[in-house]
Design an enzyme around this catalytic site. Structure first.
Site, mmCIF file in Angstrom:
data_model
loop_
_atom_site.group_PDB
_atom_site.id
_atom_site.type_symbol
_atom_site.label_atom_id
_atom_site.label_comp_id
_atom_site.label_asym_id
_atom_site.label_seq_id
_atom_site.Cartn_x
_atom_site.Cartn_y
_atom_site.Cartn_z
ATOM 1 C CE LYS A 70 -4.233 -1.489 2.328
ATOM 2 N NZ LYS A 70 -5.107 -1.264 3.473
ATOM 3 C CG ASP A 107 -8.335 1.209 3.688
ATOM 4 O OD1 ASP A 107 -9.232 0.451 3.273
ATOM 5 O OD2 ASP A 107 -7.130 0.879 3.722
HETATM 6 P P1 NDP Z 1 0.391 -2.308 9.629
HETATM 7 O O1 NDP Z 1 1.279 -3.508 9.516
HETATM 8 O O2 NDP Z 1 0.665 -1.114 8.805
HETATM 9 O O3 NDP Z 1 0.387 -1.812 11.193
HETATM 10 C C1 NDP Z 1 0.225 -2.755 12.221
HETATM 11 C C2 NDP Z 1 0.080 -2.027 13.562
HETATM 12 O O4 NDP Z 1 -0.263 -3.005 14.542
HETATM 13 C C3 NDP Z 1 1.338 -1.327 14.060
HETATM 14 O O5 NDP Z 1 0.993 -0.131 14.705
HETATM 15 C C4 NDP Z 1 1.914 -2.357 15.044
HETATM 16 O O6 NDP Z 1 2.676 -1.763 16.081
HETATM 17 C C5 NDP Z 1 0.637 -2.899 15.657
HETATM 18 N N1 NDP Z 1 0.791 -4.228 16.249
HETATM 19 C C6 NDP Z 1 1.101 -5.381 15.599
HETATM 20 N N2 NDP Z 1 1.148 -6.397 16.480
HETATM 21 C C7 NDP Z 1 0.855 -5.871 17.710
HETATM 22 C C8 NDP Z 1 0.753 -6.434 19.021
HETATM 23 N N3 NDP Z 1 0.959 -7.721 19.238
HETATM 24 N N4 NDP Z 1 0.406 -5.612 20.030
HETATM 25 C C9 NDP Z 1 0.174 -4.306 19.824
HETATM 26 N N5 NDP Z 1 0.279 -3.711 18.597
HETATM 27 C C10 NDP Z 1 0.616 -4.493 17.567
HETATM 28 O O7 NDP Z 1 -1.086 -2.885 9.402
HETATM 29 P P2 NDP Z 1 -2.397 -2.078 8.906
HETATM 30 O O8 NDP Z 1 -2.456 -0.791 9.636
HETATM 31 O O9 NDP Z 1 -2.462 -2.045 7.445
HETATM 32 O O10 NDP Z 1 -3.561 -3.067 9.392
HETATM 33 C C11 NDP Z 1 -3.903 -3.195 10.762
HETATM 34 C C12 NDP Z 1 -5.173 -4.020 10.900
HETATM 35 O O11 NDP Z 1 -6.260 -3.341 10.301
HETATM 36 C C13 NDP Z 1 -5.101 -5.406 10.241
HETATM 37 O O12 NDP Z 1 -5.721 -6.317 11.090
HETATM 38 C C14 NDP Z 1 -5.932 -5.241 8.981
HETATM 39 O O13 NDP Z 1 -6.545 -6.442 8.576
HETATM 40 C C15 NDP Z 1 -6.970 -4.230 9.468
HETATM 41 N N6 NDP Z 1 -7.562 -3.474 8.340
HETATM 42 C C16 NDP Z 1 -8.905 -3.553 8.162
HETATM 43 C C17 NDP Z 1 -9.515 -2.862 7.136
HETATM 44 C C18 NDP Z 1 -10.995 -2.963 6.961
HETATM 45 O O14 NDP Z 1 -11.502 -2.612 5.875
HETATM 46 N N7 NDP Z 1 -11.730 -3.377 7.972
HETATM 47 C C19 NDP Z 1 -8.736 -2.025 6.190
HETATM 48 C C20 NDP Z 1 -7.318 -1.973 6.497
HETATM 49 C C21 NDP Z 1 -6.752 -2.710 7.530
HETATM 50 P P3 NDP Z 1 4.273 -1.568 15.924
HETATM 51 O O15 NDP Z 1 4.472 -0.209 15.315
HETATM 52 O O16 NDP Z 1 4.759 -1.668 17.321
HETATM 53 O O17 NDP Z 1 4.774 -2.684 15.040
#
Ligand code: NDP
Length: 287
Positions: A70, A107
C-alpha cells in the site's frame, strides 16, 4: 461469460489468497452484468516494479492494493488524485485511465462512513484513542481529524513510532489536540468518546489484547478494524462491559463499494452495498 472483451480488475498483495475482495467485486460484476472479472495477484515485493509495468501493458482497468504494497505503490503512480491520499502515504485503489495510473485511499472513507452508520458516531469535537501507527491508523486518523475530531491520543506498541506518527498528524492538523501515550495510565482516567483498534493484534486466536482492557471503562464506544475473526478478544471484552462495539466488516464492504464506484461511477451505491453485504454474509456462513 469471459470473452475477448472482458475487462480485467484485481487485487495485488502478498499473501492474497485469503482476500474477500474477489468475491465482493465478482458478485457485483455478475449482478450488474458487467463484462469484467476480478482476480487476485500474489506479487512478491521484489516483483512490484515488474507487476506495475504490466498493468498498463496488459490493459488492466482497476486494482486494489493490499499489504505489503500500500505504501510502496505510491512511487509508481502517475497522479495521486487527492492531496489527502498522498498525505496518508498509502493507497488501496488504482484507476487506470488513458494510460495514467491514479491512486486513491478508500479506507478512510470506508471507516468514516461505517463508524457513523454502525456506531452513530459523529466525529465533530469528539475525543478518540487510536491504537496503532501503521497504514490503517494513518487512514483512520486523517478521516477522523478531517471530519472534526478535536482530541486524538495515539497509543502504539513501538513508542517511538507512535510519537513520530503523532508529530506527523500534528503537522497536518495543528488546530487539534494530538498527543501520544505509552500506557493507559498516562490518560489519567480521561473520558473518551471512541477507541479505535488499528493494530493487527487480535487477528490470531492467541493474540493478547492490543491494550490493557481496563481502558474500555473510559471509552464510550469501540471500533475494531479487524474483521477476521469477526469478534476479537477486545470486542468481546467491550461487549462484556456493555459498550457499543463493532468490527471492520462494514468498513471492508464500504471501501470495496467506493473502489467499485471509482471504476464504474454510474453504479448505484445502495445496490452495491446490498450485493456486497450479501456476498460477505454467504462467505461467513460457509466458513
Ligand atoms: P500495519 O502492519 O501497517 O500496522 C500494524 C500495527 O499493529 C502497528 O501499529 C503495530 O505496532 C501494531 N501491532 C502489531 N502487532 C501488535 C501487538 N501484538 N500488540 C500491539 N500492537 C501491535 O497494518 P495495517 O495498519 O495495514 O492493518 C492493521 C489491521 O487493520 C489489520 O488487522 C488489517 O486487517 C486491518 N484493516 C482492516 C480494514 C478494513 O476494511 N476493515 C482495512 C485496512 C486494515 P508496531 O508499530 O509496534 O509494530
Amino acid at each position: 461469460m469471459i470473452n475477448g472483451r472482458t475487462k480485467v480488475y484485481g487485487i495485488i498483495g502478498h499473501p492474497v489468497a485469503h482476500s474477500l475482495s474477489p468475491l465482493l467485486h465478482n458478485r457485483a460484476f455478475e449482478a450488474r452484468k458487467e463484462n469484467a472479472v476480478y482476480l487476485a495477484f500474489d506479487v512478491d515485493p521484489k516483483e512490484l516494479p515488474a507487476a506495475v509495468d504490466s498493468i498498463k501493458a496488459l490493459g488492466i482497468r482497476g486494482l486494489n492494493i493490499t499489504l505489503p504494497h500500500k505504501e510502496q505503490i505510491m512511487f509508481y503512480l502517475d497522479t495521486a488524485a487527492q492531496t489527502v491520499d498522498k498525505a496518508i502515504g498509502a493507497v488501496n485503489t488504482l484507476v487506470i485511465d488513458k494510460g495514467l495510473i491514479m491512486g486513491f485511499n478508500t479506507d478512510q472513507h470506508g471507516f468514516l462512513e461505517d463508524v457513523r452508520e454502525a456506531l452513530r458516531f459523529e466525529p465533530k469535537n469528539k475525543s478518540v484513542l487510536l491504537l496503532g501507527a501503521g497504514g490503517s491508523a494513518r487512514a483512520v486518523a486523517f478521516g477522523l481529524l478531517g471530519a472534526g475530531v478535536s482530541e486524538m491520543t495515539v497509543l502504539n506498541r513501538t513508542i517511538d513510532r507512535g510519537e513520530g506518527f503523532r508529530d506527523y498528524l500534528k503537522s497536518f492538523f495543528p488546530e487539534c489536540s494530538i498527543t501520544s501515550v505509552s500506557t493507559i495510565a498516562d490518560l489519567h482516567g480521561r473520558e473518551l468518546d471512541l477507541l479505535v483498534n488499528c493494530t493487527s493484534c487480535g487477528m490470531k486466536k492467541e493474540d493478547p489484547y492490543p491494550v490493557n482492557p481496563e481502558v474500555l471503562d473510559q471509552c464510550a464506544a469501540v471500533y475494531d478494524l479487524i474483521y477476521a475473526p469477526t469478534e476479537t478478544r477486545l470486542l468481546q471484552e467491550a461487549a462484556r462491559r456493555g459498550k457499543p462495539a463493532v468490527n471492520g466488516l462494514g468498513m471492508l464492504i464500504r471501501q470495496a463499494v467506493m473502489a467499485h464506484r471509482l471504476w464504474f461511477p454510474e453504479a448505484p451505491k445502495a445496490d452495491l452495498m446490498a450485493l456486497m453485504a450479501a456476498a460477505m454474509k454467504d462467505a461467513l456462513v460457509k466458513k
